[in-house]
Design an enzyme around this catalytic site. Structure first.
Site, PDB file in Angstrom:
ATOM      1  N   TRP A  99       0.842  -1.205   0.000  1.00  5.57           N
ATOM      2  CA  TRP A  99       0.000   0.000   0.000  1.00  5.57           C
ATOM      3  C   TRP A  99       0.870   1.245   0.000  1.00  5.57           C
ATOM      4  O   TRP A  99       0.595   2.209  -0.713  1.00  5.57           O
ATOM      5  CB  TRP A  99      -0.971   0.002   1.183  1.00  5.57           C
ATOM      6  CG  TRP A  99      -1.982  -1.100   1.101  1.00  5.57           C
ATOM      7  CD1 TRP A  99      -2.149  -2.131   1.974  1.00  5.57           C
ATOM      8  CD2 TRP A  99      -2.978  -1.297   0.070  1.00  5.57           C
ATOM      9  NE1 TRP A  99      -3.168  -2.946   1.544  1.00  5.57           N
ATOM     10  CE2 TRP A  99      -3.690  -2.463   0.397  1.00  5.57           C
ATOM     11  CE3 TRP A  99      -3.314  -0.601  -1.090  1.00  5.57           C
ATOM     12  CZ2 TRP A  99      -4.734  -2.953  -0.400  1.00  5.57           C
ATOM     13  CZ3 TRP A  99      -4.346  -1.083  -1.885  1.00  5.57           C
ATOM     14  CH2 TRP A  99      -5.048  -2.244  -1.532  1.00  5.57           C
ATOM     15  N   ASP A 166      -1.511   6.754   6.542  1.00  6.18           N
ATOM     16  CA  ASP A 166      -2.573   5.852   6.096  1.00  6.18           C
ATOM     17  C   ASP A 166      -2.835   4.894   7.256  1.00  6.18           C
ATOM     18  O   ASP A 166      -1.994   4.057   7.579  1.00  6.18           O
ATOM     19  CB  ASP A 166      -2.096   5.099   4.841  1.00  6.18           C
ATOM     20  CG  ASP A 166      -3.088   4.023   4.377  1.00  6.18           C
ATOM     21  OD1 ASP A 166      -4.128   3.832   5.035  1.00  6.18           O
ATOM     22  OD2 ASP A 166      -2.811   3.382   3.340  1.00  6.18           O
ATOM     23  N   LYS A 190     -12.026  -1.950   7.079  1.00  2.51           N
ATOM     24  CA  LYS A 190     -11.311  -2.803   8.028  1.00  2.51           C
ATOM     25  C   LYS A 190     -11.793  -2.634   9.465  1.00  2.51           C
ATOM     26  O   LYS A 190     -12.029  -3.617  10.127  1.00  2.51           O
ATOM     27  CB  LYS A 190      -9.809  -2.577   7.942  1.00  2.51           C
ATOM     28  CG  LYS A 190      -9.151  -3.292   6.769  1.00  2.51           C
ATOM     29  CD  LYS A 190      -8.916  -2.426   5.588  1.00  2.51           C
ATOM     30  CE  LYS A 190      -8.330  -3.159   4.409  1.00  2.51           C
ATOM     31  NZ  LYS A 190      -7.675  -2.257   3.480  1.00  2.51           N
TER      32      LYS A 190
HETATM   33  C1  LIG Z   1      -7.049  -1.803   2.368  1.00  5.25           C
HETATM   34  C2  LIG Z   1      -5.992  -0.776   2.412  1.00  5.25           C
HETATM   35  C3  LIG Z   1      -5.900   0.235   1.438  1.00  5.25           C
HETATM   36  C4  LIG Z   1      -6.811   0.298   0.224  1.00  5.25           C
HETATM   37  O1  LIG Z   1      -8.042   0.752   0.536  1.00  5.25           O
HETATM   38  P1  LIG Z   1      -9.133   1.019  -0.629  1.00  5.25           P
HETATM   39  O2  LIG Z   1     -10.249   1.586   0.165  1.00  5.25           O
HETATM   40  O3  LIG Z   1      -9.434  -0.308  -1.248  1.00  5.25           O
HETATM   41  O4  LIG Z   1      -8.567   1.968  -1.591  1.00  5.25           O
HETATM   42  C5  LIG Z   1      -4.918   1.179   1.585  1.00  5.25           C
HETATM   43  N1  LIG Z   1      -4.058   1.158   2.616  1.00  5.25           N
HETATM   44  C6  LIG Z   1      -4.103   0.187   3.553  1.00  5.25           C
HETATM   45  C7  LIG Z   1      -3.125   0.205   4.691  1.00  5.25           C
HETATM   46  C8  LIG Z   1      -5.067  -0.806   3.486  1.00  5.25           C
HETATM   47  O5  LIG Z   1      -5.128  -1.762   4.419  1.00  5.25           O
END
Ligand SMILES: *Cc1c(COP(=O)(O)O)cnc(C)c1O
Length: 356
Positions: A99, A166, A190
């Protein structure tokens, strides 16, 4: 029968969230209308938006001077919105996983990107510690929890430049000192809600410093100005998020979640370390994620991986297969995962060890 859901995302939600969201889908506040069929400008929905943003502020103790946005587009949209709005000449990024890598790729479109450290050559099995963030970077971007590899940055670091994180897969899992960050963002699927809504916690005064023109939908200032109502927001996921946050509050807030999470993670890692069949992918104990627990079978038992998955499936477990880039297993034990499911997994690991 309800499964033990270890999926990485979209992932387990609390029964509270699912029950209350289902009720609002059928009939919102005895209005005779579904949450899915009312205006986002209606009194009912405005109250939902306000409460959700307020719960973010309460649960995370967000200081004044920050805005909470609830947008569409996923965390991946933030990979481009962050540099669009914040990168003037140079940004620093920490490469701790797939990511982080995707975020880096987007940022390069907008300017110079200094990747201060990377753990790529060890398949992202640790968090780099020896690096220096250049003082002239517009911001420093980190991924606090690496969902795929199972590593996590668990402290709020001091950073001389704007720190952008993030937190898609660990928001609300532990107390966070928001004042150390210029911005925190993440997808909902999540620890918060079904996919479709993205949260952004942003310090207002970091904006307006780049020279480029920004399309309205990608401009944080517009979304702040319109209170996340510049266009139609993802109403149903926001409604579900509100219930998750109510449930967190009822359970004792982020502190209580954290206590439970470290307990669940400790038990599971203890079993991985004890069990003669398995080994953790993450050697440095400090780097082990409390949200995504990755493990593989020791080399001599490698051919038993499929058998273990089948065995666990028989016992009512779901979503344990590791990400294709890592293999093995990944147990995602987000906030909504009860202790009893973690114990069921541990019992399954023990039973499989006996059986072999
Ligand atoms: C799942 C995830 C993403 C991607 O998220 P989307 O909503 O599918 O764009 C980005 N960063 C992390 C750390 C993730 O776990």
């Amino acid at each position: 029968m309800k499964k033990h859901n270890f999926a990485a995302g979209p992932s387990i939600l609390s029964p509270y969230t699912i029950q209350h969201t289902a009720e609002g889908v059928l009939d919102l506040n005895q209005s005779g209308l579904s949450i899915m069929e009312i205006s986002h400008r209606s009194k009912d929905f405005m109250a939902i938006m306000d409460e959700t943003q307020q719960l973010f502020k309460d649960l995370l103790d967000i200081p004044s001077g920050y805005s909470v946005l609830l947008l569409g587009g996923g965390a991946s949209m933030q990979f481009c919105m962050v540099p669009y709005n914040l990168l003037n000449t140079k940004a620093a990024y920490l490469d701790t996983g797939a990511w982080a890598n995707k975020a880096i790729k987007e940022a390069k479109i907008f300017g110079e990107v200094d990747v201060v450290a990377s753990s790529k050559e060890s398949t992202y099995s640790h968090i780099p510690r020896d690096y220096k963030v250049p003082g002239d970077a517009d911001y420093f971007h980190i991924t606090t929890n690496n969902t795929i590899y199972g590593t996590e940055i668990k402290e709020d670091m001091d950073c001389a430049v704007n720190l952008v994180a993030d937190m898609s897969s660990d928001i609300f899992s532990r107390p966070v000192d928001v004042s150390k960050y210029a911005m925190i963002y993440g997808g909902a699927q999540k620890n918060l809600a079904p996919a479709g809504v993205t949260f952004v916690i942003i310090k207002d005064d970091i904006l307006g410093k780049v020279d480029r023109a920004i399309p309205s939908m990608l401009d944080y200032r517009i979304h702040i100005d319109k209170d996340s109502m510049f266009n139609t927001p993802p109403c149903l996921p926001i409604y579900a998020a509100m219930h998750t946050l109510r449930w967190y509050k009822e359970q004792g807030g982020v502190e209580a979640m954290y206590k439970r999470n470290i307990e669940k993670a400790r038990k599971l890692y203890d079993e991985i370390d004890r069990n003669s069949l398995f080994v953790s992918g993450i050697e440095n104990v400090d780097d082990r994620s409390i949200m995504n627990v990755t493990f593989v079978m020791k080399d001599e038992f490698k051919e038993k991986e499929a058998d273990f998955l089948a065995f666990a499936t028989e016992k009512g477990m779901s979503g344990l297969k590791g990400h294709r880039s890592v293999g093995g297993f990944r147990a995602s034990i987000y906030n909504a995962m009860p202790q009893s499911s973690v114990e069921a997994l541990i019992e399954t690991m023990k039973a499989f060890e006996k059986k072999i």
